[in-house]
Design a protein around this motif. Structure first.
Motif, PDB file in Angstrom:
ATOM      1  N   ASN A   1       0.826  -1.209   0.000  1.00 43.37           N
ATOM      2  CA  ASN A   1       0.000   0.000   0.000  1.00 43.37           C
ATOM      3  C   ASN A   1       0.855   1.252   0.000  1.00 43.37           C
ATOM      4  O   ASN A   1       0.586   2.212  -0.733  1.00 43.37           O
ATOM      5  CB  ASN A   1      -0.928  -0.002   1.221  1.00 43.37           C
ATOM      6  CG  ASN A   1      -2.292  -0.592   0.934  1.00 43.37           C
ATOM      7  OD1 ASN A   1      -3.168   0.087   0.409  1.00 43.37           O
ATOM      8  ND2 ASN A   1      -2.468  -1.866   1.274  1.00 43.37           N
ATOM      9  N   LEU A   2       1.871   1.261   0.827  1.00 45.74           N
ATOM     10  CA  LEU A   2       2.751   2.415   0.918  1.00 45.74           C
ATOM     11  C   LEU A   2       3.468   2.653  -0.405  1.00 45.74           C
ATOM     12  O   LEU A   2       3.545   3.785  -0.905  1.00 45.74           O
ATOM     13  CB  LEU A   2       3.762   2.195   2.051  1.00 45.74           C
ATOM     14  CG  LEU A   2       4.787   3.299   2.309  1.00 45.74           C
ATOM     15  CD1 LEU A   2       4.098   4.612   2.634  1.00 45.74           C
ATOM     16  CD2 LEU A   2       5.722   2.893   3.445  1.00 45.74           C
ATOM     17  N   TYR A   3       3.990   1.579  -0.991  1.00 48.18           N
ATOM     18  CA  TYR A   3       4.737   1.694  -2.243  1.00 48.18           C
ATOM     19  C   TYR A   3       3.845   2.204  -3.374  1.00 48.18           C
ATOM     20  O   TYR A   3       4.222   3.121  -4.120  1.00 48.18           O
ATOM     21  CB  TYR A   3       5.312   0.323  -2.603  1.00 48.18           C
ATOM     22  CG  TYR A   3       6.091   0.296  -3.893  1.00 48.18           C
ATOM     23  CD1 TYR A   3       7.321   0.942  -4.011  1.00 48.18           C
ATOM     24  CD2 TYR A   3       5.595  -0.373  -5.015  1.00 48.18           C
ATOM     25  CE1 TYR A   3       8.037   0.912  -5.194  1.00 48.18           C
ATOM     26  CE2 TYR A   3       6.300  -0.411  -6.211  1.00 48.18           C
ATOM     27  CZ  TYR A   3       7.526   0.238  -6.289  1.00 48.18           C
ATOM     28  OH  TYR A   3       8.232   0.207  -7.473  1.00 48.18           O
ATOM     29  N   ILE A   4       2.636   1.638  -3.490  1.00 48.13           N
ATOM     30  CA  ILE A   4       1.734   2.043  -4.563  1.00 48.13           C
ATOM     31  C   ILE A   4       1.292   3.492  -4.378  1.00 48.13           C
ATOM     32  O   ILE A   4       1.189   4.262  -5.346  1.00 48.13           O
ATOM     33  CB  ILE A   4       0.524   1.100  -4.626  1.00 48.13           C
ATOM     34  CG1 ILE A   4       0.965  -0.289  -5.104  1.00 48.13           C
ATOM     35  CG2 ILE A   4      -0.560   1.648  -5.555  1.00 48.13           C
ATOM     36  CD1 ILE A   4      -0.122  -1.343  -5.054  1.00 48.13           C
TER      37      ILE A   4
ATOM     38  N   ARG B   1      -1.511  10.181   1.400  1.00 49.99           N
ATOM     39  CA  ARG B   1      -1.920   8.855   1.883  1.00 49.99           C
ATOM     40  C   ARG B   1      -0.701   8.088   2.416  1.00 49.99           C
ATOM     41  O   ARG B   1      -0.792   7.398   3.427  1.00 49.99           O
ATOM     42  CB  ARG B   1      -2.582   8.053   0.763  1.00 49.99           C
ATOM     43  CG  ARG B   1      -3.090   6.696   1.246  1.00 49.99           C
ATOM     44  CD  ARG B   1      -3.975   6.014   0.206  1.00 49.99           C
ATOM     45  NE  ARG B   1      -4.602   4.830   0.770  1.00 49.99           N
ATOM     46  CZ  ARG B   1      -4.032   3.626   0.798  1.00 49.99           C
ATOM     47  NH1 ARG B   1      -2.831   3.453   0.276  1.00 49.99           N
ATOM     48  NH2 ARG B   1      -4.660   2.604   1.354  1.00 49.99           N
ATOM     49  N   ALA B   2       0.433   8.221   1.734  1.00 47.28           N
ATOM     50  CA  ALA B   2       1.648   7.547   2.201  1.00 47.28           C
ATOM     51  C   ALA B   2       2.038   8.047   3.587  1.00 47.28           C
ATOM     52  O   ALA B   2       2.396   7.258   4.470  1.00 47.28           O
ATOM     53  CB  ALA B   2       2.788   7.777   1.205  1.00 47.28           C
ATOM     54  N   ARG B   3       1.923   9.357   3.796  1.00 44.48           N
ATOM     55  CA  ARG B   3       2.241   9.921   5.109  1.00 44.48           C
ATOM     56  C   ARG B   3       1.283   9.398   6.174  1.00 44.48           C
ATOM     57  O   ARG B   3       1.681   9.117   7.304  1.00 44.48           O
ATOM     58  CB  ARG B   3       2.193  11.449   5.047  1.00 44.48           C
ATOM     59  CG  ARG B   3       3.364  12.079   4.294  1.00 44.48           C
ATOM     60  CD  ARG B   3       3.167  13.561   4.136  1.00 44.48           C
ATOM     61  NE  ARG B   3       4.319  14.188   3.508  1.00 44.48           N
ATOM     62  CZ  ARG B   3       4.321  15.410   3.015  1.00 44.48           C
ATOM     63  NH1 ARG B   3       3.208  16.150   3.072  1.00 44.48           N
ATOM     64  NH2 ARG B   3       5.412  15.912   2.470  1.00 44.48           N
TER      65      ARG B   3
ATOM     66  N   LEU C   1      -0.306   6.545   6.182  1.00 47.42           N
ATOM     67  CA  LEU C   1       0.048   5.155   6.473  1.00 47.42           C
ATOM     68  C   LEU C   1       1.218   5.088   7.452  1.00 47.42           C
ATOM     69  O   LEU C   1       1.228   4.284   8.390  1.00 47.42           O
ATOM     70  CB  LEU C   1       0.404   4.417   5.178  1.00 47.42           C
ATOM     71  CG  LEU C   1      -0.746   4.103   4.224  1.00 47.42           C
ATOM     72  CD1 LEU C   1      -0.211   3.573   2.895  1.00 47.42           C
ATOM     73  CD2 LEU C   1      -1.696   3.083   4.843  1.00 47.42           C
ATOM     74  N   VAL C   2       2.189   5.938   7.238  1.00 45.39           N
ATOM     75  CA  VAL C   2       3.361   5.958   8.125  1.00 45.39           C
ATOM     76  C   VAL C   2       2.963   6.416   9.513  1.00 45.39           C
ATOM     77  O   VAL C   2       3.374   5.828  10.525  1.00 45.39           O
ATOM     78  CB  VAL C   2       4.466   6.865   7.536  1.00 45.39           C
ATOM     79  CG1 VAL C   2       5.584   7.055   8.554  1.00 45.39           C
ATOM     80  CG2 VAL C   2       5.011   6.259   6.251  1.00 45.39           C
ATOM     81  N   ARG C   3       2.141   7.471   9.586  1.00 43.68           N
ATOM     82  CA  ARG C   3       1.727   7.976  10.901  1.00 43.68           C
ATOM     83  C   ARG C   3       0.932   6.928  11.675  1.00 43.68           C
ATOM     84  O   ARG C   3       1.095   6.779  12.883  1.00 43.68           O
ATOM     85  CB  ARG C   3       0.888   9.254  10.736  1.00 43.68           C
ATOM     86  CG  ARG C   3       1.680  10.498  10.386  1.00 43.68           C
ATOM     87  CD  ARG C   3       0.846  11.753  10.612  1.00 43.68           C
ATOM     88  NE  ARG C   3      -0.359  11.757   9.782  1.00 43.68           N
ATOM     89  CZ  ARG C   3      -0.432  12.327   8.578  1.00 43.68           C
ATOM     90  NH1 ARG C   3       0.637  12.913   8.069  1.00 43.68           N
ATOM     91  NH2 ARG C   3      -1.561  12.303   7.894  1.00 43.68           N
ATOM     92  N   GLU C   4       0.060   6.194  10.965  1.00 43.50           N
ATOM     93  CA  GLU C   4      -0.806   5.230  11.638  1.00 43.50           C
ATOM     94  C   GLU C   4      -0.079   3.960  12.057  1.00 43.50           C
ATOM     95  O   GLU C   4      -0.419   3.353  13.072  1.00 43.50           O
ATOM     96  CB  GLU C   4      -1.979   4.857  10.717  1.00 43.50           C
ATOM     97  CG  GLU C   4      -2.955   5.997  10.485  1.00 43.50           C
ATOM     98  CD  GLU C   4      -4.043   5.612   9.484  1.00 43.50           C
ATOM     99  OE1 GLU C   4      -3.956   4.511   8.910  1.00 43.50           O
ATOM    100  OE2 GLU C   4      -4.970   6.424   9.279  1.00 43.50           O
ATOM    101  N   HIS C   5       0.922   3.568  11.281  1.00 43.48           N
ATOM    102  CA  HIS C   5       1.511   2.251  11.511  1.00 43.48           C
ATOM    103  C   HIS C   5       3.007   2.270  11.780  1.00 43.48           C
ATOM    104  O   HIS C   5       3.600   1.206  11.944  1.00 43.48           O
ATOM    105  CB  HIS C   5       1.240   1.345  10.304  1.00 43.48           C
ATOM    106  CG  HIS C   5      -0.223   1.170  10.032  1.00 43.48           C
ATOM    107  ND1 HIS C   5      -1.033   0.371  10.813  1.00 43.48           N
ATOM    108  CD2 HIS C   5      -1.024   1.694   9.068  1.00 43.48           C
ATOM    109  CE1 HIS C   5      -2.262   0.408  10.340  1.00 43.48           C
ATOM    110  NE2 HIS C   5      -2.292   1.207   9.289  1.00 43.48           N
TER     111      HIS C   5
END
Length: 335
Positions: free
Chosen positions: A300-303, A312-314, A316-320
């Motif tokens: 998900n992060l890569y796509i 959205r990438a940020r 994902l990083v913040r959440e996980h």
């Protein structure tokens, strides 16, 4: 039992008061299978080496030796579903400080590489040899009759098998050969073994069908035949997981289809078809935010990054990946 209580058996069997070697081998064989089920392949392997020296005509023994090697290489596949310590697996650390701090994404750790050589040892190379031996010892049927027995008489130690049981062992051997061939880099033959399994059609149990499609797709991807690989990754083709047995993962059809869907998304990502890849992997993330594997999160992060969806990438990083917050908390106060 503790390891120290097992090895004296071999000393006892060699005493003058011991029973025949056949009985000794049967006990050793049964102990080794119990150890294999208990996920203690090291000890099981040593006992099976003693058994195979006198029962080298029995494909069961060679197959179980290979199982020991495979189990040592990969004790289970829980890591493909695990969500533990996700931040540590997602990030290999960071560089820079303050606003210029960057997190370095990392892939989950690869399995231990196999050691070269074919001498008896707990390696995938030796497992490959054992599986080839096992397959070469399987009988060739000359008629369609089921009134037939195998593994009876001198030289055999496993239970006698009828035709159906021989077919089941053949499927297990082919599946293991495909997995091991991929692991040791023999990916063309791995694909051939997988296709041999799929050629059995509806007679192939669902769990083995899932594996065969995954192994065939992996083989084709390694041959840079992405379009052919994607044909093997239809989630709707997974109708059941019959034959998986205890401890099998995935253990239900929905989970099996999710695994195929993830691999299909990887296939589209390799072709740089980001919209298709995202349409497959985003639902896997949304449906399992608190129970998804690291692989799904990283894809998900890569796509997201490749599609230019930086926000959205940020997120994902913040959440996980709370390591980011920890890093900020430890930044010096320059105020």
């Amino acid at each position: 039992p503790p390891r120290s209580t097992l090895f004296p058996y071999t000393t006892l069997f060699r005493s003058k008061e011991s029973t025949s070697w056949l009985t000794q081998s049967q006990v050793l064989y049964n102990i080794s299978l119990s150890l294999l089920h208990a996920k203690r392949p090291h000890i099981a392997f040593e006992l099976l080496l003693e058994v195979v020296s006198s029962h080298y005509l029995d494909p069961h023994v060679w197959f179980h030796l290979a199982e020991c090697c495979i189990q040592h290489h990969q004790p289970d596949n829980d890591k493909h579903f695990s969500v533990a310590d996700r931040a540590a697996e997602i990030s290999n650390g960071g560089v820079g400080a303050g606003l210029s701090h960057k997190i370095i994404a990392g892939n989950p750790a690869d399995p231990v590489s196999p050691s070269p050589g074919t001498t008896p040892s707990l390696t995938l190379d030796f497992a490959y040899v054992c599986l080839k031996n096992a397959e070469s010892l399987l009988p060739k049927f000359e008629s369609e009759s089921d009134d037939w027995g195998f593994c009876t008489g001198v030289g055999y130690i496993g239970n006698p098998m009828n035709r159906k049981e021989v077919d089941q062992l053949t499927i297990a051997i082919l599946s293991a050969k495909s997995y091991v061939a991929l692991s040791v880099g023999d990916f063309i033959l791995a694909g051939e073994y997988a296709e041999d399994l799929l050629a059995r059609g509806s007679s192939l149990p669902g769990a083995y069908s899932l594996l065969a499609h995954l192994y065939a797709a992996e083989s084709l991807i390694l041959q840079d035949r992405l379009s052919d690989a994607i044909k093997h990754l239809d989630p709707e083709s997974i109708l059941d997981l019959e034959g998986g047995g205890g401890g099998w993962s995935p253990n239900d059809v929905a989970e099996g289809r999710a695994m195929i869907q993830y691999n299909l998304a990887v296939g589209f990502a390799l072709r740089e078809e980001w919209e298709k890849a995202g349409s497959l992997v985003v639902p896997l993330y949304n449906n399992n935010k608190h129970g998804m594997s690291v692989q799904v999160l990283l894809l998900n992060l890569y796509i997201s990054l490749r599609r230019g969806d930086v926000e959205r990438a940020r997120r994902l990083v913040r959440e996980h990946c709370p390591v980011l917050e920890k890093t900020r908390d430890h930044q010096p106060n320059t105020g």
